[in-house]
Design a protein around this motif. Sequence first.
Motif, PDB file in Angstrom:
ATOM      1  N   UNK A 150      15.771   3.362  -2.137  1.00 40.73           N
ATOM      2  CA  UNK A 150      14.877   2.228  -1.873  1.00 40.73           C
ATOM      3  C   UNK A 150      13.666   2.676  -1.068  1.00 40.73           C
ATOM      4  N   UNK A 151      13.859   3.613  -0.130  1.00 45.30           N
ATOM      5  CA  UNK A 151      12.743   4.147   0.662  1.00 45.30           C
ATOM      6  C   UNK A 151      11.766   4.887  -0.248  1.00 45.30           C
ATOM      7  N   UNK A 152      12.284   5.656  -1.191  1.00 41.94           N
ATOM      8  CA  UNK A 152      11.419   6.355  -2.162  1.00 41.94           C
ATOM      9  C   UNK A 152      10.547   5.370  -2.922  1.00 41.94           C
ATOM     10  N   UNK A 153      11.134   4.301  -3.431  1.00 39.89           N
ATOM     11  CA  UNK A 153      10.371   3.313  -4.208  1.00 39.89           C
ATOM     12  C   UNK A 153       9.322   2.622  -3.346  1.00 39.89           C
ATOM     13  N   UNK A 154       9.655   2.343  -2.095  1.00 41.77           N
ATOM     14  CA  UNK A 154       8.730   1.623  -1.215  1.00 41.77           C
ATOM     15  C   UNK A 154       7.542   2.495  -0.832  1.00 41.77           C
ATOM     16  N   UNK A 155       7.810   3.726  -0.421  1.00 40.55           N
ATOM     17  CA  UNK A 155       6.747   4.596   0.087  1.00 40.55           C
ATOM     18  C   UNK A 155       5.881   5.149  -1.043  1.00 40.55           C
ATOM     19  N   UNK A 211       0.850  -1.195   0.000  1.00 40.71           N
ATOM     20  CA  UNK A 211       0.000   0.000   0.000  1.00 40.71           C
ATOM     21  C   UNK A 211       0.884   1.242   0.000  1.00 40.71           C
ATOM     22  N   UNK A 212       0.563   2.185  -0.873  1.00 43.35           N
ATOM     23  CA  UNK A 212       1.361   3.405  -0.955  1.00 43.35           C
ATOM     24  C   UNK A 212       1.010   4.358   0.185  1.00 43.35           C
ATOM     25  N   UNK A 213       1.984   5.217   0.491  1.00 38.59           N
ATOM     26  CA  UNK A 213       1.765   6.244   1.501  1.00 38.59           C
ATOM     27  C   UNK A 213       1.917   7.621   0.874  1.00 38.59           C
ATOM     28  N   UNK A 214       1.248   8.590   1.453  1.00 41.35           N
ATOM     29  CA  UNK A 214       1.521   9.983   1.131  1.00 41.35           C
ATOM     30  C   UNK A 214       2.374  10.520   2.276  1.00 41.35           C
ATOM     31  N   UNK A 215       3.705  10.541   2.115  1.00 38.90           N
ATOM     32  CA  UNK A 215       4.594  10.856   3.239  1.00 38.90           C
ATOM     33  C   UNK A 215       4.386  12.249   3.805  1.00 38.90           C
ATOM     34  N   UNK A 216       3.851  13.159   2.984  1.00 35.99           N
ATOM     35  CA  UNK A 216       3.607  14.514   3.486  1.00 35.99           C
ATOM     36  C   UNK A 216       2.634  14.514   4.670  1.00 35.99           C
ATOM     37  N   UNK A 217       1.733  13.527   4.674  1.00 35.66           N
ATOM     38  CA  UNK A 217       0.708  13.468   5.715  1.00 35.66           C
ATOM     39  C   UNK A 217       0.906  12.298   6.690  1.00 35.66           C
ATOM     40  N   UNK A 218       1.712  11.328   6.316  1.00 34.48           N
ATOM     41  CA  UNK A 218       1.840  10.110   7.129  1.00 34.48           C
ATOM     42  C   UNK A 218       2.621  10.383   8.407  1.00 34.48           C
ATOM     43  N   UNK A 219       2.201   9.813   9.518  1.00 34.40           N
ATOM     44  CA  UNK A 219       2.972   9.948  10.762  1.00 34.40           C
ATOM     45  C   UNK A 219       4.285   9.170  10.664  1.00 34.40           C
ATOM     46  N   UNK A 220       5.299   9.551  11.436  1.00 32.08           N
ATOM     47  CA  UNK A 220       6.611   8.880  11.378  1.00 32.08           C
ATOM     48  C   UNK A 220       6.526   7.376  11.594  1.00 32.08           C
ATOM     49  N   UNK A 221       5.664   6.940  12.531  1.00 31.04           N
ATOM     50  CA  UNK A 221       5.555   5.507  12.814  1.00 31.04           C
ATOM     51  C   UNK A 221       5.086   4.734  11.595  1.00 31.04           C
ATOM     52  N   UNK A 222       4.184   5.330  10.817  1.00 33.89           N
ATOM     53  CA  UNK A 222       3.647   4.651   9.635  1.00 33.89           C
ATOM     54  C   UNK A 222       4.709   4.545   8.539  1.00 33.89           C
ATOM     55  N   UNK A 223       5.530   5.587   8.411  1.00 33.39           N
ATOM     56  CA  UNK A 223       6.613   5.549   7.423  1.00 33.39           C
ATOM     57  C   UNK A 223       7.618   4.453   7.789  1.00 33.39           C
ATOM     58  N   UNK A 224       8.006   4.402   9.060  1.00 38.87           N
ATOM     59  CA  UNK A 224       8.960   3.377   9.505  1.00 38.87           C
ATOM     60  C   UNK A 224       8.388   1.979   9.299  1.00 38.87           C
TER      61      UNK A 224
END
Length: 520
Positions: free
Chosen positions: A286-291, A126-139
Amino acid sequence: MSLPSFAALFRPSQLFTIRGGVHPETRKSLSSESAIEDMPLPSLIRVPLQQHIGAEAEPLVQRDDLVLKGQLIGKARGPVSANIHAPTSGRVIAVGHFTAPHPSGLPVPTITIRPDGEDRWGPRLARLRPEDAPPEEIAAKVAEAGIVGMGGATFPAAVKLNLRAKFDLHTLIINGAECEPYLTCDDRLMRERAEELADGIGIMARALGVQRVIVAIESNKPQAIEAMQRHNRALGFTLRVKVVPTQYPMGSEKHLVKILTGKETPARALTAELGVVVHNAATAYAVHLAVRYGEPLISRVVTVSGRGVRRPANIRALIGTPVADLLAHCGGLAEEPERLLLGGPMMGQPIQNRRVPIVKGTNGVLALTAGETRERDVMPCIRCGLCVQVCPVGLTPFELNARIQADDLQGAAKVGLLDCIACGCCSYTCPSNISLVQTIHFAKGKLAEEESRKHKQEETRRLAAARKAREEAAAEAKRQAMARRKAEMEAKKKREAEAAAQAQTAAPEAEPVQHGDATP
């Protein structure tokens, strides 16, 4: 201990110095102008379940299972571990052991896949919108994607991103130094994918909750420096590009922190204790591709170089691709190499079997000829002290070597054995050609084995003592139970006897029988 202020740590253009280090011939020109190219699907893919620091992944597939590209085939086990995903679609033909990409050549748990040639994706993350995602969700997304440090350390990236919960972090440093000779994969990634890489850096900075981001690049990579300076903003962060001297081992995270901040990380401590986290440039991509795209870590850019290779190149290859296939893609071998390495010539791992696969931490495959290696006769140590001068950690390698040769591992540990970062500077500079770093590697392994044996013995003694205590407690409990039972039986008998006595006392005496007069 109070930390220095943020402003005091970082001055706009100041660089500090690091001790030791060497300046080996870089030989990057062999592949530095080779643009990243995608490698065709190999005929066989072998995916080890141990590609990271920590516990190996637990296999989720069996022989003859059909898998899709990106499918989870190995689940992380424990807090320090990493997920493993199928690099392409195909059939699982084995789940067993295969030779590890390691000098030992020992077999490790491996999933072997025969690609079907269709390279079909399964459901992506599932993709994330990092601008809005909390840090825990990104990790959590980074952990789900199985991303590890791709500079060679292979520490699970999500664990580092979660350090914000334990330390007061203020700075993210991106390691673009790539100080090992021959290797140019990070250089090409920064030159060709600067915008995507910057986005990944911004995502990691948001996950860490830092205020400052520094991209450190060695001075011998002018095009990479220019590309990253053009893309110096991401997710609201300004990425400050700092040019560091071309010196080995500049890519060591503790030395990178030292030259940028002037602060020395204590032995066996984390840079996070200074408020700084270091990630590799390829890890950010790799983080860019994943998120952004839901792509797990299933491929990476690898430098294939050395004068033993006909066509040195930078190849994007699937994780699990055999080394032999990479060499074949680059035109094969120009001559039989004197040494075949995974990684750079200073810290790389020599291999004998070309069927071993590349893994997440493999940044290079080098085929070095006799003219590129320093194979000379070993002579006695002349105690010249050159190894001390170049040691970036401030150790005395010749003393370590002497104690190790005398089998005094505890003595070696007292003078810094466990602080060695295995950079190889001592071996590189030794005029007697003593394999100091290999000796230290051996000693570390032997000491770890002894400590493990000691731990097992202590654990055995503890378990034996615990068992004895349990047996004694059980025996005591049995004795107490028997005593209670005996007391209860005696009390019961006493009660019964008393009850019988009372019953006998309470019963009325029988009256005599009255007979009539029997006289006639």
